[in-house]
Design a protein around this motif. Structure first.
Motif, short mmCIF file in Angstrom:
data_model
loop_
_atom_site.label_atom_id
_atom_site.label_comp_id
_atom_site.label_asym_id
_atom_site.label_seq_id
_atom_site.Cartn_x
_atom_site.Cartn_y
_atom_site.Cartn_z
N THR A 30 7.08 36.84 3.99
CA THR A 30 6.89 36.06 2.77
C THR A 30 5.40 35.76 2.64
OG1 THR A 30 9.06 35.00 3.06
CG2 THR A 30 7.53 33.93 1.57
N ARG A 31 4.87 35.94 1.46
CA ARG A 31 3.47 35.62 1.20
C ARG A 31 3.35 34.96 -0.16
NH1 ARG A 31 2.91 36.49 5.52
NH2 ARG A 31 1.42 37.66 6.71
N ASN A 32 2.42 34.03 -0.24
CA ASN A 32 2.09 33.39 -1.51
C ASN A 32 0.82 34.00 -2.06
OD1 ASN A 32 4.25 31.51 -1.45
ND2 ASN A 32 3.10 30.27 0.00
N GLU A 41 0.88 32.03 -10.00
CA GLU A 41 1.23 32.06 -8.59
C GLU A 41 2.57 32.74 -8.40
OE1 GLU A 41 2.98 27.62 -7.90
OE2 GLU A 41 0.79 27.85 -7.82
N GLN A 43 5.42 33.97 -5.08
CA GLN A 43 5.81 34.06 -3.69
C GLN A 43 6.58 35.37 -3.57
OE1 GLN A 43 8.93 31.52 -1.93
NE2 GLN A 43 7.50 31.20 -0.24
N GLY A 60 7.95 32.40 -8.82
CA GLY A 60 6.66 31.85 -9.19
C GLY A 60 6.55 31.68 -10.69
N THR A 134 -0.92 40.42 -3.22
CA THR A 134 0.01 39.69 -2.36
C THR A 134 0.81 40.67 -1.50
OG1 THR A 134 0.14 37.99 -4.07
CG2 THR A 134 1.81 37.92 -2.35
#
Length: 142
Positions: A30-32, A41, A43, A60, A134
């Protein structure tokens, strides 16, 4: 139907669709991602199995371009080996920077090609690349 209308339809389909905008079961990564310039933004959640992206999804908020681009990216990377996903991201960035312009080389990006002219709108480039950055951050640190 003109090519501009097809591009617009692809973007609208992805920005209005929820098929990729959701949490996935049992993500392994998981990355933001955040675009501080405009507040977009996401995720990104990915589930890897044996080096293959078995499932992916994102959540997001943000502008239509950031959300559509992330959705298109998720469609493209599902079922692909991590190395191929990295290559797709590299090709996407090269397309945005106009380093690759040949249609034959861009075919691997499928629907993501609709974003190739975003480079002519500098304020929107960061929106289009948010999900892709991302993804790279996510899979390069795995």
């Amino acid at each position: 139907m003109g090519i501009e209308q097809i591009y617009t339809e692809v973007l609208h389909e992805h920005m209005n669709s929820k098929r990729n905008k959701h949490h996935i079961d049992n993500p392994t990564m998981t990355r933001n991602g955040v675009n501080p310039n405009c507040g977009d933004e996401i995720q990104l959640e990915i589930r890897l199995k044996n080096g293959v992206i078995e499932d992916a999804g994102f959540t997001g908020s943000g502008c239509a371009i950031s959300q559509a681009s992330a959705s298109i990216m998720v469609d493209l990377i599902k079922g692909k080996p991590v190395e191929e996903a990295k290559s797709l991201a590299d090709t996407f960035f090269a397309m945005i920077k106009q380093e690759i312009t040949e249609e034959e080389k861009l075919e691997i990006l499928e629907d993501a090609v609709v974003l190739k002219d975003i480079s002519h709108m500098p304020a929107r480039v960061k929106c289009a690349v948010l999900g892709w950055h991302t993804l790279k951050d996510c899979i390069e640190t795995s």
